[in-house]
Scaffold this active site. Structure first.
Site, mmCIF file in Angstrom:
data_model
loop_
_atom_site.group_PDB
_atom_site.id
_atom_site.type_symbol
_atom_site.label_atom_id
_atom_site.label_comp_id
_atom_site.label_asym_id
_atom_site.label_seq_id
_atom_site.Cartn_x
_atom_site.Cartn_y
_atom_site.Cartn_z
ATOM 1 N N GLU A 198 0.677 -1.388 0.369
ATOM 2 C CA GLU A 198 0.016 0.037 -0.447
ATOM 3 C C GLU A 198 0.754 1.224 -0.008
ATOM 4 O O GLU A 198 1.350 1.456 1.335
ATOM 5 C CB GLU A 198 -1.158 0.079 0.960
ATOM 6 N N CYS A 207 -1.764 9.462 1.842
ATOM 7 C CA CYS A 207 -1.528 9.042 0.495
ATOM 8 C C CYS A 207 -2.536 9.016 0.113
ATOM 9 O O CYS A 207 -1.830 9.195 -1.234
ATOM 10 C CB CYS A 207 -1.318 7.320 1.329
#
Length: 489
Positions: free
Chosen positions: A210, A244
């Site tokens: 991720e 993110c």
């Protein structure tokens, strides 16, 4: 043996007892994790205040609520997720059992990130527990207060042999990556992600990465610019830009650039007042190293809004940059801070080209009233996700897989996707010791007539035989399958 080896060995030994197999055990562990979140809210909030300057309400909104939701969903749906999954049968297996059986992988290594240290570390753990795995949890050493509290609390609530916490820095992580796991789940940047994948490859261990990247945000000149900028402001500056999936930069036409600046300024002041430094819900950069990194990214660009900073507090004001080009320093890496560059393009054609000339991002944002334009951006770009007319909120939808593509990551999670990601989908076919006449077509000797019937069954299996072909084939052999096979022996 090193501390890391002992921890992993203990977790594997515990897993091999089989006690994670019963769903009752998994549900009990998930309920215990839910109790930890409920009982120790204050400890969690305090650790996040020390690490990132997060407010108590911000912690509730951006860390705890999603985590609790994922746990409750897993408890509710576990029996359904773990059940055998029947699949379509073919002509040769019509009387047999054919299904997919999810089964645990084994021992999973979860390497968490520092920006949302509780959510991005423990949400994957929910999937690991639900899928029946053991898990070694490695919280980020950068968010040191959260890591310490996690190390103290998890063994009090979870099976400490099955779900140990390993703290430490780079050397401890490297020691863990030397060991064999059955899956590695890493959240962080692409540079470290490549090292994690390289280490896992030595053991042929699958990985979930991720990562992040520079997520673009295109504003169509005909959309509601005020609403668009309001939502972009929220998505960009929450957690001081350390998200993110934060919009990394804006693409818009020159004709609306001034209006975009005006609306961003209005929204920043509405959300964070005219002095964000004293506002409780505006956080801080994680440490001075990252503070200096983010400040250096402004070199060569012009500050349109904000720009104030205080190194002693790791404070950087919400900042909007103009006169930004693709060669600007701020466009060379993921920002991961409260800087928002605005780049002008001639329209959606150039915006799509600009996006496609770069690494695939974690998410593409587009703001427009025009559904055809949105569908065009979907069709002509690639990213982990696409979100139209909002920011961040796709992460709240557990039925959507959350993850990247290419440089922004591989694999996905949330809800059932977490369970599936951390399970082995085992193909199961249970046949009967009957109908040997039909099965005899595959046995030697291989005669032309047997080949005809094998071809018929194969095409029937693949759905390529229509009724006319079936009749033709039956007329050519002039017999039923069982009679024909009996005569051809």
């Amino acid at each position: 043996m090193s501390r890391e080896e002992l921890v992993v060995q203990r977790a594997r030994t515990s897993f091999q007892t089989g006690r994670t197999k019963p769903l009752e055990y998994r549900i009990q562990q998930l309920k215990s994790l839910l109790s930890l979140i409920s009982d120790r809210r204050t400890d969690i909030a305090d650790s996040l205040k020390k690490d990132l300057g997060k407010s108590e309400n911000g912690t509730e909104l951006f860390e705890i609520m999603k985590l609790e939701g994922e746990i409750r969903l897993a408890i509710e749906k576990l029996a359904e997720w773990a059940a055998p999954r029947p699949v379509e049968k073919n002509f040769l297996t019509i009387t047999d059992e054919v299904y997919i059986q999810p089964e645990p992988l084994g021992v999973v290594l979860i390497i968490g990130a520092w920006n949302y240290p509780w959510a991005v570390t423990l949400v994957p753990l929910v999937g690991a527990i639900a899928a029946g795995n053991a898990a070694v949890i490695k919280p980020s050493e950068v968010s040191s207060h959260s890591a310490k509290v996690m190390e103290e609390l998890l063994p009090q609530y979870l099976d400490k042999d099955m779900y140990p916490v390993v703290t430490g820095g780079v050397s401890e992580t490297q020691e863990l990556l030397k060991l064999r796991f059955d899956h590695v789940f890493y959240t962080g940047n692409s540079t470290v992600g490549k090292l994690v994948m390289e280490a896992a490859a030595r053991h042929l261990t699958p990985v979930t990465l991720e990562l992040g990247g520079k997520s673009p945000c295109y504003i169509d000149k005909n959309c509601d610019i005020a609403v668009a900028c309001r939502r972009i402001t929220w998505g960009k500056f929450v957690n001081c830009g350390q998200t993110c999936i934060a919009p990394d930069y804006i693409l818009c036409e020159p004709s609306i650039q001034s209006r975009v600046f005006e609306e961003l300024k209005r929204s920043i002041e509405e959300f964070y007042t005219d002095n964000p430094k004293t506002f409780e819900d505006y956080g801080r950069i994680i440490n001075q190293r990252h503070f200096k990194r983010v400040m250096a990214l402004m070199e060569g660009s012009t500050v349109a809004l904000g720009g104030e900073s205080d190194e002693s507090q790791c404070y950087i004001a919400p900042t909007v940059l103009k006169d930004v080009t693709c060669e600007s320093k701020v466009m060379k890496e993921e920002i991961f801070g409260p800087l928002l560059p605005v780049i002008t393009v001639s329209g959606v054609d150039e915006a799509i080209q600009f996006i496609n000339e770069r690494e695939k991002p974690l998410v593409v944002y587009v703001f427009s009233h025009d559904n055809k334009l949105i569908k065009r951006v979907i069709a002509e770009t690639s990213s982990g996700a696409l979100l139209a007319n909002d920011c961040l909120v796709h992460y709240t939808v557990s039925s959507l897989p959350f993850g990247g593509v290419g440089n922004s990551g591989m694999g996905s999670y949330l809800g059932r996707h977490s369970f599936d990601q951390l399970s082995h989908m085992r193909s199961c076919l249970i046949k009967q010791l009957k109908l040997e006449g039909v099965n005899s077509m595959r046995y030697p000797p291989h005669t032309p007539k047997k080949l005809d019937w094998a071809r018929f069954f194969l095409l029937k299996t693949c759905g390529f035989v229509d009724n006319s072909n079936e009749i033709t084939l039956l007329l050519s052999v002039k017999a039923t399958p069982l009679k024909y096979l009996h005569e051809s022996r």
